[in-house]
Design a protein around this motif. Sequence first.
Motif, short mmCIF file in Angstrom:
data_model
loop_
_atom_site.label_atom_id
_atom_site.label_comp_id
_atom_site.label_asym_id
_atom_site.label_seq_id
_atom_site.Cartn_x
_atom_site.Cartn_y
_atom_site.Cartn_z
N ASP A 6 0.92 -1.19 -0.05
CA ASP A 6 0.01 -0.01 0.13
C ASP A 6 0.97 1.12 -0.05
OD1 ASP A 6 -2.02 1.85 0.51
OD2 ASP A 6 -1.96 1.83 2.57
N ASP B 236 -6.15 2.67 2.69
CA ASP B 236 -6.22 1.51 2.65
C ASP B 236 -5.78 0.43 3.82
OD1 ASP B 236 -6.47 2.35 0.04
OD2 ASP B 236 -5.55 0.52 -1.01
N CYS C 272 -13.31 0.01 -4.97
CA CYS C 272 -12.43 -0.95 -4.37
C CYS C 272 -12.44 -0.95 -2.79
CB CYS C 272 -11.22 -1.19 -4.94
SG CYS C 272 -10.12 0.38 -4.60
N MET D 115 -9.90 -3.52 0.07
CA MET D 115 -8.42 -3.19 0.48
C MET D 115 -8.56 -3.35 1.73
SD MET D 115 -9.20 0.76 0.41
CE MET D 115 -9.88 1.69 1.61
N ALA E 59 -9.98 -4.96 -8.75
CA ALA E 59 -8.84 -4.93 -7.68
C ALA E 59 -8.32 -6.10 -7.38
CB ALA E 59 -9.33 -4.23 -6.35
N ASP F 66 -5.07 1.84 -9.86
CA ASP F 66 -5.30 2.21 -8.47
C ASP F 66 -4.19 1.12 -7.92
OD1 ASP F 66 -6.22 2.76 -5.76
OD2 ASP F 66 -8.03 2.46 -6.40
N SER G 128 -4.20 0.06 -4.09
CA SER G 128 -5.05 -0.88 -3.82
C SER G 128 -5.06 -2.34 -4.45
CB SER G 128 -6.67 -0.33 -4.05
OG SER G 128 -7.08 0.86 -3.58
#
Length: 360
Positions: free
Chosen positions: A21, A64, A139, A143, A283, A311, A314
Amino acid sequence: MAAVEMRARYEGCMVMAAALDALGYHRGHWEFERDSRVILREFGALGGLHGIRLEGEEWIVSDDTVMHLATAEALIRAAGTDIQHVEDGAVLESLRREYCNCVGQFSHRAPGATTLNNLATLQLTKKTHVNFNKQGGGCGAAMRMMCMGLVFHSPEDKQRLIQLSVEAGRMTHHHPIGYLGGVVAALFTSYAIQGVEVWQWPGRMRTDLELARTYVAGHWNNPQKNSETFDQFLQPWDRYETLRTLSADFTCPPDYCDSVEVRETLHRAVCRTDWPGATGDEAVIIAYDSLLCAGGDVTKLVLFSTLHGGDSDSTGTVAGGWWGAVYGLGGVPSGLYANMEFIGRVRDAADGLFALARHK
């Protein structure tokens, strides 16, 4: 692969989720950079995986990890030492409180608008649910749900895992595209802890998601809308499984390892948005494919899951959690996590989750 001690896999799940992350986020610089080549050039200039030190303001975690930690800590606080005898309502109330407390930690961490709006609703109403939302497919559930699969990992836990991950996910993302991403994040972690081969996970997922389908169809909270849109989550998986022949002898195509263009072609084929990984289904698909193709090679995992123009934090956090649940931290450069933000809380959460799982 040599057997990895179970306690190390719990730590690996929590630590790798946070580390990838922080890496994919790069204080927003890489998460919102749409050109994978720019990210890869900058990654190389920083010394690559063995040169980067994830510490300091430049490498803070995103929302996240804040919410993944909240999920873990809510489970621990609700349960004490005995999760089996705590009613689901108490677990969900603990989750609601911890999620609402995240808002004060979100500065510079880029939470999504859907998450923020629904956390405000949860805080105002003091309820553990929100209404169905056709825009709730992001998402944000995926996450933060890996840790739930660490606790409820055995086959006899499956129904409870599905029900709790549905309800925890749709506190903020009440659309199947969104909350089923959370269910899959939890299920795949449970498969990892059970020792199920990675190539078998999507097949098991399809069977287990029928339990989720039955649950939401029979639940009072918008059953018709949930049932009508449920298969939207599975449609990208259908496309994905036409591109990958999943079997015990699966090997990652060399051009996938070597070519950004090939990886981005797969992303475009399975994704519904132009920002790969932004929805719950995207994701978990990107994270899963990254794990499948990387095997035990952490450098490949980072390359595939985290260093792309989507992204990236994530997809990285989900893939990192699953990878750690399979492989622990073996071969992971210590600079990736030793001085990472919240490393103490992350390790404490891993210890607490391991204790809960052992006492079930």
